[in-house]
Motif scaffolding. Structure first.
Motif, short mmCIF file in Angstrom:
data_model
loop_
_atom_site.label_atom_id
_atom_site.label_comp_id
_atom_site.label_asym_id
_atom_site.label_seq_id
_atom_site.Cartn_x
_atom_site.Cartn_y
_atom_site.Cartn_z
N THR A 175 -48.65 -21.79 12.07
CA THR A 175 -47.34 -22.59 12.42
C THR A 175 -47.03 -22.87 13.87
O THR A 175 -46.62 -23.81 14.34
CB THR A 175 -46.30 -21.82 11.52
N ILE A 184 -45.92 -30.17 12.57
CA ILE A 184 -45.02 -29.52 11.59
C ILE A 184 -43.68 -30.51 11.38
O ILE A 184 -43.18 -30.64 12.37
CB ILE A 184 -44.64 -27.87 12.46
N ASP A 187 -39.07 -29.81 7.87
CA ASP A 187 -38.84 -28.56 6.74
C ASP A 187 -39.65 -27.31 7.17
O ASP A 187 -39.71 -26.21 6.46
CB ASP A 187 -39.30 -29.14 5.36
N LYS A 189 -43.08 -27.09 7.29
CA LYS A 189 -44.31 -27.21 6.99
C LYS A 189 -45.17 -28.00 7.62
O LYS A 189 -44.74 -29.12 8.20
CB LYS A 189 -43.99 -27.14 5.45
N SER A 192 -49.15 -32.90 5.64
CA SER A 192 -50.44 -32.81 5.31
C SER A 192 -51.03 -34.34 5.50
O SER A 192 -50.56 -35.35 5.26
CB SER A 192 -50.28 -32.74 3.55
N GLY A 308 -48.64 -20.76 7.44
CA GLY A 308 -48.24 -21.14 5.99
C GLY A 308 -49.63 -21.59 5.47
O GLY A 308 -50.57 -21.55 5.79
N ALA A 310 -51.06 -24.28 2.31
CA ALA A 310 -50.67 -25.66 1.46
C ALA A 310 -52.03 -26.05 0.52
O ALA A 310 -52.86 -25.45 0.64
CB ALA A 310 -50.46 -26.68 2.32
N LYS A 380 -43.44 -15.76 -0.61
CA LYS A 380 -44.17 -16.69 0.36
C LYS A 380 -45.27 -15.99 1.05
O LYS A 380 -44.98 -14.69 1.55
CB LYS A 380 -42.98 -17.06 1.32
N PRO A 381 -46.07 -16.59 1.42
CA PRO A 381 -46.32 -17.99 1.42
C PRO A 381 -47.13 -18.49 0.01
O PRO A 381 -47.51 -19.61 -0.24
CB PRO A 381 -47.24 -18.69 2.47
N GLU A 384 -46.28 -21.43 -2.09
CA GLU A 384 -46.14 -22.77 -1.46
C GLU A 384 -47.56 -23.70 -1.82
O GLU A 384 -47.38 -24.85 -1.86
CB GLU A 384 -46.23 -22.60 0.10
N TYR A 385 -48.47 -22.94 -2.52
CA TYR A 385 -49.58 -23.76 -2.96
C TYR A 385 -49.74 -23.53 -4.39
O TYR A 385 -50.82 -23.88 -4.99
CB TYR A 385 -50.88 -23.35 -2.15
#
Length: 446
Positions: A175, A184, A187, A189, A192, A308, A310, A380-381, A384-385
């Motif tokens: 991050t 980033i 939010d 995050k 993508s 983080g 994803a 978390k994290p 998140e995925y």
């Protein structure tokens, strides 16, 4: 036999055919079992009159410690069952030993198996199906699992595997580094990337911050990354029967051209990095992103890394990522004790209900009452995925396929050569197709 090299399989295939008597086969199986040492075993702590359940699994490292903790919880809550768990070496040693034991009808009461290995393991020959009514009695029903995962556990209308999780390659990002690179969002995050051009732009921006690499991925064994992107294109490699090669050389070449650009032309990822180096590069801040299995989450949490996670990015039209599921299966037994079977299913149900603990190690719970719980959403994290579990591309069908299989070995020989610059993408794609054609030409040994 699944998991042996092609040469070993060829020899075994010739040896196990009808000319081999049952007695001679069981003798060979016994010799193989004796020659494979158990890595470790957990005492059952059996109480007088307790029902003994013997389990074989392949969980080591962090997964192994977490699994043992869950088993200890089960033992405390279920004193009427004596669980005897044995850990064997991951990959070919595990599956070879399991196949030998099951072929003789002397398998353990329960074993873990990658779902990608199920088709090639000849379920009707080496596994016993679960009684659906017994599963339902303990709350293990189709509606509690994602349809794609559950359906893969069913062969000829019978349930042969119960999934514990779904695990897949994901997108890790530092991050702080990605923040400095302007990647980033509001939010907090990662924004993508979408498409190969945006991916390249992000990796260039990250590389400017790190001064080394944009991302780390396993260059020596890039199968998971390649197979993910090839699946995103809608590409298939082998037909559903595992007997005909469908690899689209043009699509494969396009993915390999991207790999070459990443590793050789722009040096955005390392061209020669084994698995430990992949983990170390991201953990040490020399790469601001990483494409790796979600099971490394605890490594980075324990290191205090700001990061983080994803889903795999949409590079070629979807967010599919190569993945798999750890499942529980019933290795073939000549006579299965109904009381032991009931205790076995009770144990599986307990592990599913306790799979929030399993999720802390990175794997997405297969049991939806846990996967959809507020407790998992707060993790978390890892959560998140979670959507990745619904976008998994499994290994191609075939007895030679699955996690840690011969297919992965021969594929990495071709794919890794592109990462080092030893082969041009078209030549590597052709080599991969030739290797697949060789594999499908060898009959299944079981």
């Amino acid at each position: 036999m699944t998991g042996l090299t092609v040469e070993e399989i060829t020899v075994m295939h010739q040896y196990v055919r009808p000319a081999l008597s049952r007695r001679r086969f069981l003798t060979a199986a016994g010799a193989a079992l004796a020659g494979t040492a158990l890595l470790s075993g957990c005492s059952s702590g059996a109480r007088p009159g307790a029902t003994l359940v013997r389990e074989w699994n392949l969980f080591s490292g962090g997964d192994g410690q977490r699994h043992v903790s869950m088993q200890d919880t089960f033992r405390q809550r279920t004193p009427g069952t004596a669980l005897q768990a044995t850990v064997l070496p991951w990959g070919a040693p595990f599956y070879t030993k399991l196949a030998m034991a099951a072929a003789g009808g002397r398998g353990p009461d329960l074993a873990t198996m990658h779902l990608s290995r199920l088709p090639g393991f000849s379920p009707a020959t080496l596994l016993d199906p679960y009684p659906s009514d017994l599963l339902a009695e303990y709350g293990i029903t189709q509606d509690k699992f994602l349809p794609d995962v559950w359906n893969r556990c069913v062969v000829d209308g019978q349930v042969y595997a119960v999934p514990l999780d779904t695990h897949m390659i994901v997108h890790y990002y530092n991050t702080e580094i990605c923040g400095q690179a302007g990647l980033i969002g509001a939010d907090g995050k990662l924004v993508s990337p979408r498409g190969p051009d945006e991916l390249l732009e992000q990796l260039r921006a990250v590389k400017q911050v790190t001064g080394n690499f944009g991302a780390s991925l396993e260059a020596e064994q890039p199968w998971r990354f390649f197979a993910s992107l090839y699946a995103q294109m809608g590409g298939e490699m082998i037909d559903a029967n595992g007997t005909r090669v469908l690899l689209d050389v043009d699509r494969a070449t396009e993915v390999l051209e991207l790999l070459r650009r990443l590793a050789i032309d722009e040096q955005l990822v390392p061209g020669s990095a084994d698995y430990p180096a992949t983990v170390a590069l991201f953990g040490g801040g020399q790469a601001g992103m990483s494409f790796n299995g979600e099971w490394e989450v605890t490594t980075y949490v324990d290191a205090g890394l700001p990061f983080g996670m994803a889903q795999m990015p949409d590079v070629y039209g979807s967010r599919l990522a190569l993945g798999d599921s750890h499942t529980y299966v019933l290795p073939k037994q000549a006579v299965r004790d109904p009381e032991v079977l009931r205790a076995t299913v009770e144990y599986i149900a307990a592990m599913l209900e306790d799979s929030l603990e399993w999720a802390k190690g990175g794997h997405v719970p297969a049991y939806q009452p846990v996967a959809r719980s507020a407790e998992y959403a707060a993790l978390k994290p890892q959560s998140e995925y979670a959507a990745s579990a619904g976008a998994v591309a499994f290994d191609p069908p075939g007895w030679f396929s699955g996690s840690g299989s011969t297919l992965e070995t021969v594929a990495n020989d071709a794919l890794g050569s592109v990462m080092t610059g030893a082969l041009q993408p078209p030549a590597a794609a052709a080599q991969l197709k030739t290797a697949l054609q060789r594999l499908v030409s060898i009959p299944s040994p079981v």
